[in-house]
Design an enzyme around this catalytic site. Structure first.
Site, PDB file in Angstrom:
ATOM      1  N   ASP A  29       0.851  -1.189   0.000  1.00 44.08           N
ATOM      2  CA  ASP A  29       0.000   0.000   0.000  1.00 44.08           C
ATOM      3  C   ASP A  29       0.888   1.242   0.000  1.00 44.08           C
ATOM      4  O   ASP A  29       1.877   1.313   0.727  1.00 44.08           O
ATOM      5  CB  ASP A  29      -0.916  -0.013   1.231  1.00 44.08           C
ATOM      6  CG  ASP A  29      -2.060   0.973   1.101  1.00 44.08           C
ATOM      7  OD1 ASP A  29      -3.217   0.521   0.985  1.00 44.08           O
ATOM      8  OD2 ASP A  29      -1.797   2.199   1.106  1.00 44.08           O
ATOM      9  N   ASN A  86     -12.941  -3.176   2.543  1.00 47.20           N
ATOM     10  CA  ASN A  86     -13.863  -2.048   2.648  1.00 47.20           C
ATOM     11  C   ASN A  86     -14.829  -2.095   1.472  1.00 47.20           C
ATOM     12  O   ASN A  86     -14.418  -2.377   0.339  1.00 47.20           O
ATOM     13  CB  ASN A  86     -13.087  -0.726   2.635  1.00 47.20           C
ATOM     14  CG  ASN A  86     -12.192  -0.570   3.853  1.00 47.20           C
ATOM     15  OD1 ASN A  86     -12.580  -0.928   4.962  1.00 47.20           O
ATOM     16  ND2 ASN A  86     -10.987  -0.050   3.645  1.00 47.20           N
ATOM     17  N   VAL A  95     -10.872   2.735  -3.718  1.00 44.79           N
ATOM     18  CA  VAL A  95     -10.581   2.205  -5.053  1.00 44.79           C
ATOM     19  C   VAL A  95     -11.586   1.099  -5.344  1.00 44.79           C
ATOM     20  O   VAL A  95     -11.672   0.110  -4.605  1.00 44.79           O
ATOM     21  CB  VAL A  95      -9.135   1.663  -5.136  1.00 44.79           C
ATOM     22  CG1 VAL A  95      -8.865   1.104  -6.525  1.00 44.79           C
ATOM     23  CG2 VAL A  95      -8.127   2.759  -4.788  1.00 44.79           C
ATOM     24  N   HIS A  99     -10.251  -5.487  -3.103  1.00 44.60           N
ATOM     25  CA  HIS A  99      -8.919  -5.736  -2.555  1.00 44.60           C
ATOM     26  C   HIS A  99      -9.030  -6.085  -1.088  1.00 44.60           C
ATOM     27  O   HIS A  99      -9.897  -5.584  -0.376  1.00 44.60           O
ATOM     28  CB  HIS A  99      -7.988  -4.544  -2.755  1.00 44.60           C
ATOM     29  CG  HIS A  99      -8.569  -3.223  -2.341  1.00 44.60           C
ATOM     30  ND1 HIS A  99      -9.492  -2.543  -3.112  1.00 44.60           N
ATOM     31  CD2 HIS A  99      -8.372  -2.467  -1.240  1.00 44.60           C
ATOM     32  CE1 HIS A  99      -9.833  -1.429  -2.498  1.00 44.60           C
ATOM     33  NE2 HIS A  99      -9.175  -1.355  -1.350  1.00 44.60           N
ATOM     34  N   HIS A 101      -7.001  -5.942   2.399  1.00 48.91           N
ATOM     35  CA  HIS A 101      -5.870  -5.343   3.109  1.00 48.91           C
ATOM     36  C   HIS A 101      -5.319  -6.368   4.097  1.00 48.91           C
ATOM     37  O   HIS A 101      -6.079  -6.934   4.898  1.00 48.91           O
ATOM     38  CB  HIS A 101      -6.318  -4.137   3.933  1.00 48.91           C
ATOM     39  CG  HIS A 101      -6.841  -2.958   3.150  1.00 48.91           C
ATOM     40  ND1 HIS A 101      -6.109  -1.801   2.962  1.00 48.91           N
ATOM     41  CD2 HIS A 101      -8.028  -2.748   2.529  1.00 48.91           C
ATOM     42  CE1 HIS A 101      -6.838  -0.928   2.270  1.00 48.91           C
ATOM     43  NE2 HIS A 101      -8.008  -1.476   1.997  1.00 48.91           N
TER      44      HIS A 101
HETATM   45  P1  5GP Z   1      -9.728   1.246   0.183  1.00 54.91           P
HETATM   46  O1  5GP Z   1      -9.945   2.488   0.987  1.00 54.91           O
HETATM   47  O2  5GP Z   1     -10.346   1.340  -1.182  1.00 54.91           O
HETATM   48  O3  5GP Z   1     -10.116  -0.012   0.909  1.00 54.91           O
HETATM   49  O4  5GP Z   1      -8.170   1.102   0.016  1.00 54.91           O
HETATM   50  C1  5GP Z   1      -7.464   1.663  -1.057  1.00 54.91           C
HETATM   51  C2  5GP Z   1      -6.001   1.621  -0.676  1.00 54.91           C
HETATM   52  O5  5GP Z   1      -5.254   1.872  -1.847  1.00 54.91           O
HETATM   53  C3  5GP Z   1      -5.609   2.666   0.361  1.00 54.91           C
HETATM   54  O6  5GP Z   1      -5.082   2.027   1.513  1.00 54.91           O
HETATM   55  C4  5GP Z   1      -4.568   3.513  -0.375  1.00 54.91           C
HETATM   56  O7  5GP Z   1      -3.496   3.919   0.460  1.00 54.91           O
HETATM   57  C5  5GP Z   1      -4.103   2.580  -1.471  1.00 54.91           C
HETATM   58  N1  5GP Z   1      -3.637   3.293  -2.667  1.00 54.91           N
HETATM   59  C6  5GP Z   1      -4.200   4.388  -3.249  1.00 54.91           C
HETATM   60  N2  5GP Z   1      -3.509   4.751  -4.330  1.00 54.91           N
HETATM   61  C7  5GP Z   1      -2.475   3.862  -4.437  1.00 54.91           C
HETATM   62  C8  5GP Z   1      -1.403   3.735  -5.388  1.00 54.91           C
HETATM   63  O8  5GP Z   1      -1.252   4.490  -6.349  1.00 54.91           O
HETATM   64  N3  5GP Z   1      -0.536   2.718  -5.178  1.00 54.91           N
HETATM   65  C9  5GP Z   1      -0.666   1.843  -4.122  1.00 54.91           C
HETATM   66  N4  5GP Z   1       0.258   0.876  -4.018  1.00 54.91           N
HETATM   67  N5  5GP Z   1      -1.668   1.940  -3.222  1.00 54.91           N
HETATM   68  C10 5GP Z   1      -2.561   2.947  -3.386  1.00 54.91           C
END
Ligand code: 5GP
Length: 115
Positions: A29, A86, A95, A99, A101
């Site tokens: 992340d 999430n 996103v 996914h 975590h």
């Molecule tokens: P969500 O909130 O959708 O469950 O998690 C999305 C995750 O994607 C977040 O923890 C965020 O830090 C990570 N993330 C966002 N943009 C990028 C990116 O460009 N590269 C990587 N490796 N992680 C990202």
């Protein structure tokens, strides 16, 4: 429009990939919440947990098995870790490509703030 994670899967956006097979990619992340913060992402486009189909059962199980193995490799299995998916705005999803975590490496505190 492909999502950010589709671009990472395709190699069009750089990421620190630590595991890849025919079904998933796992990468660090970019804004880690703990010393270990890995995202396990299916190659199949599934926007949210609510879009998981019955036929995805084995894929979702595979994501968890990969998380288990990565936790062991990272040395956090014995102390413990958290697996999070999430979903949609109330779940805090940023996103819209499913996914998992894998977060650990320090005590993580309560599961979620109680309102
Ligand atoms: P969500 O909130 O959708 O469950 O998690 C999305 C995750 O994607 C977040 O923890 C965020 O830090 C990570 N993330 C966002 N943009 C990028 C990116 O460009 N590269 C990587 N490796 N992680 C990202």
């Amino acid at each position: 429009m492909p999502t950010l994670f589709e671009k990472i899967i395709a190699g069009d956006v750089p990421a620190t990939v630590i595991f890849r097979d025919s079904r998933v990619v796992a990468f660090l992340d970019i804004r880690p919440a703990a010393p270990v913060h890995i995202l396990i992402v299916p190659n199949k486009v599934i926007p949210t947990a609510d879009d998981i189909a019955d036929e995805d059962e084995s894929l979702i199980g595979h994501m968890v098995i990969v998380a288990r193995d990565l936790a062991r490799q990272q040395g956090i299995a014995k102390n413990g870790y958290r697996l999070i998916i999430n979903c949609n705005p109330h779940g805090g999803q940023e996103v819209y490509h499913l996914h998992l975590h894998l977060i650990g490496g320090r005590p993580l505190g309560p599961m979620v703030a109680r309102a």
